[in-house]
Design a protein around this motif. Sequence first.
Motif, PDB file in Angstrom:
ATOM      1  N   ARG A   1      71.706  -8.868  84.601  1.00  0.00           N
ATOM      2  CA  ARG A   1      72.644  -9.818  84.169  1.00  0.00           C
ATOM      3  C   ARG A   1      73.683  -9.052  84.248  1.00  0.00           C
TER       4      ARG A   1
ATOM      5  N   GLN B   1      66.661 -17.844  84.263  1.00  0.00           N
ATOM      6  CA  GLN B   1      66.635 -17.287  82.696  1.00  0.00           C
ATOM      7  C   GLN B   1      66.474 -18.398  81.993  1.00  0.00           C
TER       8      GLN B   1
ATOM      9  N   GLN C   1      68.130  -5.815  82.368  1.00  0.00           N
ATOM     10  CA  GLN C   1      68.195  -6.620  81.663  1.00  0.00           C
ATOM     11  C   GLN C   1      67.787  -6.324  80.145  1.00  0.00           C
TER      12      GLN C   1
ATOM     13  N   ALA D   1      62.879  -8.376  84.665  1.00  0.00           N
ATOM     14  CA  ALA D   1      64.222  -8.610  84.708  1.00  0.00           C
ATOM     15  C   ALA D   1      64.995  -9.143  85.803  1.00  0.00           C
TER      16      ALA D   1
END
Length: 698
Positions: free
Chosen positions: A24, A695, A111, A21
């Motif tokens: 974000r 990502q 995440q 993760a």
Amino acid sequence: MNHFPLLISLALAMSAMPAVAQSRSDVDTAVLPELKVIVTAVKDGYRPAADTAQMLSSTPGYSVAAGGGVSGLPVVNGFADDRLKIRIDGMELTSACANHMNAPLSYIDPQQVQRIRLIAGVTPVSAGGDSIGGTIEVQSNAPVFAQPGAALHTQGSFAVSGRSVNNSVSTSVNASAASDVLSIGYSGAYARAHSYEDGHGNTVLASMVESINQAIVLSAKGKGQQLTLRAGVQHIPYQGFPNQYMDMTDNHGQFANLAYRGEFGWGVLDARAYWQQTDHEMGFFTPERTGTMPMLTHGRNTGYALQASLPTGTGELRLGQEWHGFRLDDYWPAVPGSMMMGPRSYLNINDGKRERTVLFAELDTRHAARWSSVLGLRAESVRMDTGKVQSYGTNMMNMADSMAAAAFNARERRQRDTNIDASAQATYTPDTASSYEFALARKVRSPNLYERYSWGRGSMAMTMTNWFGDGNGYVGNIDLKPETAYTAAFTADWHGGGEEGWFVRVNPYYSKVDNYIDVDVLSSFHPYMQMGANGNLLRFANHDAKLYGANLAWQLPLASSARWGRFMATGNAAYTRGKRSDGGDLYRMMPFNALLAVEHKLGAWSSRIETKIVARKDRVDARRLERETGGYALVNLRTSVALGKTASLTAGVSNLFNRAYADPLGGVYLSGLKANGGALQALPAEGRSIDMGLQLQF
């Protein structure tokens, strides 16, 4: 410290890492303490983090009290931890630890979060009770369906990030496949970090962590109805707590959550049933903490919630019924050969029970073009009980605990509280450029199991009950009353130019709390028997208190052109005070702080420079021997770029000038007490960190 070799090593390691993760922030954050919340979408995932509690850290009035690497405790306008209602996909989770090491937000990786919403102070009764400071609602990744009549739809993502300050690596993977009526999805997240370094380059002992989260979601829909099953597991093999006497040496969690939503001619029905359990272990795993002292807990949350939403012609009437049950066993196995920790197991909480039965009604009304209101009433019955307890033994070393156990077992322990919440909010919108919200609430919270039923009176036993990070020891109080907060809040919002335009929001608030659960001082002791360190032994006790303050947020476009892009100034500021009616400041009140930022966007690029300013903390809780901390200013740099439609890259520097400082809400540095010559000091915060993230979407 030279960070570049580390980054090269990190880049090489990424290709071999399991998926994880990147923290974000492409989530909705609802802020301001009114029933009608303000929603701000933030899209640029600037700072990698493994702690979901940090996702709201740019919100005015919101702070995080330091814990482990994934177990920070949220603080909203001075109200912390259990004074906030936290729901994850509608589940109400309770920490199964006397140190709150497995706080509710630690059960979901950043995440895995699709939306996080904060409602501070005056919350609607439909957003939860048994809390007085606000509500945090977290929604995980929603099931994805194909368009009607379309072929099978598949999608997925992969993310990886790292931070140099603690050599952390986080990865995540998400994947789903769906028709127009059936959907299946998986999300997995992994995070690992070593102990971080402070601004002097010193390692902050026992601040490492490793965490693994996995979840699946199955969903079916049709004819205005949808049924969704979520299930998942978590494993935290280790997590250090530098401001606690113990470390987390293992934590296993599992959950199942079944939700139904149906739309009918008469309205909408939402129903949910859930189960979650935790097996938790504390001990020592770092060189600075020696000896053996296993501590085990088993916690189980079960519950259901029903809500019917009925149109009224001028708004909506919401009716609900809920039940939540929590079971807890907390025991410390005997240590073979130890005269102090044996010959029996120490029963700290034995078959603890806490059950809440709830009814509520809420009326949302549009009175005219300019006025609307939300009125709500909530009734809760809270039943609590626990079984008999026992100390390690009856010898002289355990005499204080042995006598306390006998007195506790002789008491009537069953308790029942009847709590009534009420909230009222009115919104006046005179024109398209302004709105004003007025809110009043009565909110009630009953004590948790440890506040009522922890019973040990020896200094060692008392220091094992402490989720405050202050180095003190605590004992419960069966006779505690629920705390009742009367809150008034006002928000003025002036704005123009749409989402990319300007706004100014100001929000003063005042809360009077009857029977606030604070402490009385019983005696003092020396942590780890270091004569240069002092702590207090405290008993939970009711005292009236007041909390008040103001939050300010703003946004101002600076310049915009096709060649140079768009520049925007944003920021916020917050001021909070908390005082007991009989004198003295409350614990963990964040001093004045402000966040000043300039953002720049040009095509696929987004960048941000920000300064976090925090005033000196000199108003401290004398009863808890809270440490004063100096003021500081931190500069952070962030940038991100979209690499086509399927990839994005983020980079940044946190604490650019490597400022050495102590977090005002960090508590004390217990794991470094002996290394610091027996002097107890405020917990050092993180030094400079180079942060990177990638990502990919497919």
